[in-house]
Design a protein around this motif. Structure first.
Motif, mmCIF file in Angstrom:
data_model
loop_
_atom_site.group_PDB
_atom_site.id
_atom_site.type_symbol
_atom_site.label_atom_id
_atom_site.label_comp_id
_atom_site.label_asym_id
_atom_site.label_seq_id
_atom_site.Cartn_x
_atom_site.Cartn_y
_atom_site.Cartn_z
ATOM 1 N N UNK A 1 0.803 -1.218 0.000
ATOM 2 C CA UNK A 1 0.000 0.000 0.000
ATOM 3 C C UNK A 1 0.837 1.269 0.000
ATOM 4 N N UNK A 2 1.997 1.230 0.671
ATOM 5 C CA UNK A 2 2.741 2.462 0.926
ATOM 6 C C UNK A 2 4.065 2.577 0.179
ATOM 7 N N UNK A 3 4.486 1.545 -0.508
ATOM 8 C CA UNK A 3 5.852 1.579 -1.064
ATOM 9 C C UNK A 3 6.038 2.698 -2.088
ATOM 10 N N UNK A 4 4.960 3.120 -2.766
ATOM 11 C CA UNK A 4 5.111 4.179 -3.756
ATOM 12 C C UNK A 4 5.491 5.513 -3.129
ATOM 13 N N UNK A 5 5.330 5.650 -1.813
ATOM 14 C CA UNK A 5 5.725 6.889 -1.123
ATOM 15 C C UNK A 5 7.221 6.928 -0.820
ATOM 16 N N UNK A 6 7.911 5.813 -1.055
ATOM 17 C CA UNK A 6 9.353 5.721 -0.799
ATOM 18 C C UNK A 6 10.092 6.049 -2.089
ATOM 19 N N UNK A 7 10.967 7.066 -2.086
ATOM 20 C CA UNK A 7 11.636 7.496 -3.310
ATOM 21 C C UNK A 7 12.705 6.495 -3.761
ATOM 22 N N UNK A 8 13.256 6.675 -4.962
ATOM 23 C CA UNK A 8 14.237 5.731 -5.487
ATOM 24 C C UNK A 8 15.460 5.540 -4.606
ATOM 25 N N UNK A 9 15.823 6.545 -3.804
ATOM 26 C CA UNK A 9 16.983 6.406 -2.920
ATOM 27 C C UNK A 9 16.569 6.005 -1.505
ATOM 28 N N UNK A 10 15.313 5.591 -1.334
ATOM 29 C CA UNK A 10 14.810 5.238 -0.014
ATOM 30 C C UNK A 10 14.959 3.765 0.304
ATOM 31 N N UNK A 11 14.440 3.391 1.478
ATOM 32 C CA UNK A 11 14.585 2.036 2.004
ATOM 33 C C UNK A 11 13.236 1.514 2.472
ATOM 34 N N UNK A 12 12.976 0.259 2.151
ATOM 35 C CA UNK A 12 11.797 -0.452 2.642
ATOM 36 C C UNK A 12 12.288 -1.639 3.452
ATOM 37 N N UNK A 13 11.906 -1.702 4.721
ATOM 38 C CA UNK A 13 12.404 -2.749 5.610
ATOM 39 C C UNK A 13 11.249 -3.399 6.360
ATOM 40 N N UNK A 14 11.432 -4.656 6.688
ATOM 41 C CA UNK A 14 10.480 -5.374 7.537
ATOM 42 C C UNK A 14 11.266 -6.091 8.621
ATOM 43 N N UNK A 15 10.713 -6.104 9.821
ATOM 44 C CA UNK A 15 11.380 -6.783 10.930
ATOM 45 C C UNK A 15 11.095 -8.277 10.823
ATOM 46 N N UNK A 16 12.129 -9.016 10.512
ATOM 47 C CA UNK A 16 12.019 -10.468 10.449
ATOM 48 C C UNK A 16 12.638 -11.043 11.722
ATOM 49 N N UNK A 17 13.317 -12.151 11.601
ATOM 50 C CA UNK A 17 13.924 -12.818 12.755
ATOM 51 C C UNK A 17 14.906 -13.853 12.238
ATOM 52 N N UNK A 18 15.929 -14.153 13.048
ATOM 53 C CA UNK A 18 16.791 -15.296 12.731
ATOM 54 C C UNK A 18 15.955 -16.567 12.627
ATOM 55 N N UNK A 19 14.850 -16.623 13.374
ATOM 56 C CA UNK A 19 14.000 -17.807 13.361
ATOM 57 C C UNK A 19 13.275 -17.985 12.032
ATOM 58 N N UNK A 20 13.287 -16.958 11.184
ATOM 59 C CA UNK A 20 12.689 -17.080 9.862
ATOM 60 C C UNK A 20 13.556 -17.805 8.862
ATOM 61 N N UNK A 21 14.800 -18.094 9.238
ATOM 62 C CA UNK A 21 15.710 -18.817 8.340
ATOM 63 C C UNK A 21 15.334 -20.295 8.311
ATOM 64 N N UNK A 22 14.988 -20.807 7.140
ATOM 65 C CA UNK A 22 14.654 -22.225 6.996
ATOM 66 C C UNK A 22 15.906 -23.079 7.148
ATOM 67 N N UNK A 23 17.008 -22.661 6.523
ATOM 68 C CA UNK A 23 18.228 -23.482 6.558
ATOM 69 C C UNK A 23 18.869 -23.512 7.937
ATOM 70 N N UNK A 24 18.614 -22.494 8.769
ATOM 71 C CA UNK A 24 19.192 -22.469 10.112
ATOM 72 C C UNK A 24 18.310 -23.158 11.150
ATOM 73 N N UNK A 25 17.168 -23.674 10.741
ATOM 74 C CA UNK A 25 16.253 -24.301 11.695
ATOM 75 C C UNK A 25 16.700 -25.737 11.972
ATOM 76 N N UNK A 26 17.647 -25.852 12.892
ATOM 77 C CA UNK A 26 18.154 -27.184 13.265
ATOM 78 C C UNK A 26 17.733 -27.554 14.685
ATOM 79 N N UNK A 27 17.202 -26.610 15.439
ATOM 80 C CA UNK A 27 16.835 -26.859 16.828
ATOM 81 C C UNK A 27 15.326 -26.893 17.053
ATOM 82 N N UNK A 28 14.543 -26.451 16.075
ATOM 83 C CA UNK A 28 13.104 -26.409 16.258
ATOM 84 C C UNK A 28 12.688 -25.341 17.248
ATOM 85 N N UNK A 29 11.504 -25.467 17.806
ATOM 86 C CA UNK A 29 10.981 -24.482 18.739
ATOM 87 C C UNK A 29 10.356 -23.293 18.031
#
Length: 233
Positions: free
Chosen positions: A123-151
């Motif tokens: 909805x809002x990305x068009x308000x960010x100029x060409x030299x701007x940044x779009x970020x989302x807060x993810x997590x290390x837990x979002x890594x599929x390849x690093x999921x060796x411990x579960x939880x």
């Protein structure tokens, strides 16, 4: 690139925890900040706004309500957002294995942590100029390849879904000069992270902002931790 006092960051999900700390950190660095809360109750963000000399604006939006997001877009339609950072997220009964999680809780986490953040970005990305940044807060837990411990099974799945949707967004915007970021802030002592977490907010968020700042002007999508290190997909 504009000087800090002429830059604006929109922090989505900033009433407490990491989002509140992001708003505070960008204010400290001279930016103007628009920050969102979900409800109408008074929060620490309101106290921060009162002391900001007008540099912090508060918008009310529930990202799980599509009309709220559409209304936010209408209110901000003429604004330039040098940074759009979607922080909102939840963890419900994180220690429960998948067979113990209710359908309602599963849907709530998937919608709040993956679908709704991407709806905000769409909805809002068009308000960010060409030299701007779009970020989302993810997590290390979002890594599929690093999921060796579960939880944290559903939370992991929701952040992996966010990462996948952000990759799809990047693919649909091939050649976009903006910086696209998925940020893993580390395990932080917040209401969500709990008292046993490894990092204080003060050890995480300033470095998150350093990492985001270092990527300004670098096109394409990256999945990075709070120290700027690549997180494997």
């Amino acid at each position: 690139m504009p000087s800090p006092e002429h830059r604006t960051a929109l922090i989505v999900g900033a009433s407490r925890g990491l989002g509140l700390a992001l708003a505070h950190e960008y204010l400290k660095r001279g930016w103007r900040v628009i920050a969102t809360v979900r409800g109408s109750r008074h929060t620490r963000l309101h106290d921060l706004a009162a002391a900001s000399e007008g540099r912090l604006e508060i918008e009310q939006v529930d990202i799980n309500v599509r009309n709220d997001v559409a209304n936010l877009h209408r209110r901000l339609d003429q604004r330039r957002l040098d940074l759009l950072f979607v922080n909102a997220g939840v963890a419900i009964d994180p220690d429960a294995a998948i067979d113990k999680v209710s359908t309602e809780d599963f849907v709530t986490m998937m919608v709040t942590n993956a679908l709704s953040p991407m709806r905000v970005i769409e909805a809002l990305h068009a308000l960010v100029p060409p030299d701007g940044t779009i970020a989302a807060m993810s997590s290390d837990l979002g890594s599929v390849s690093d999921n060796v411990d579960g939880g944290w099974e559903v939370y992991r799945a929701s952040k992996a879904a966010l990462n996948t949707l952000m990759r799809s967004f990047a693919a649909r915007h091939a050649g976009d000069p903006r910086s696209l970021l998925l940020i893993a802030p580390g395990w932080v002592r917040t209401d969500m992270g709990g008292p046993q977490a490894e990092l204080s907010i003060g050890e995480s968020i300033p470095r998150v902002v350093d990492t985001v700042s270092a990527q300004a002007g670098i096109a394409g999508l990256q999945y990075l931790d709070y120290q700027g290190r690549i997180v494997p997909w």
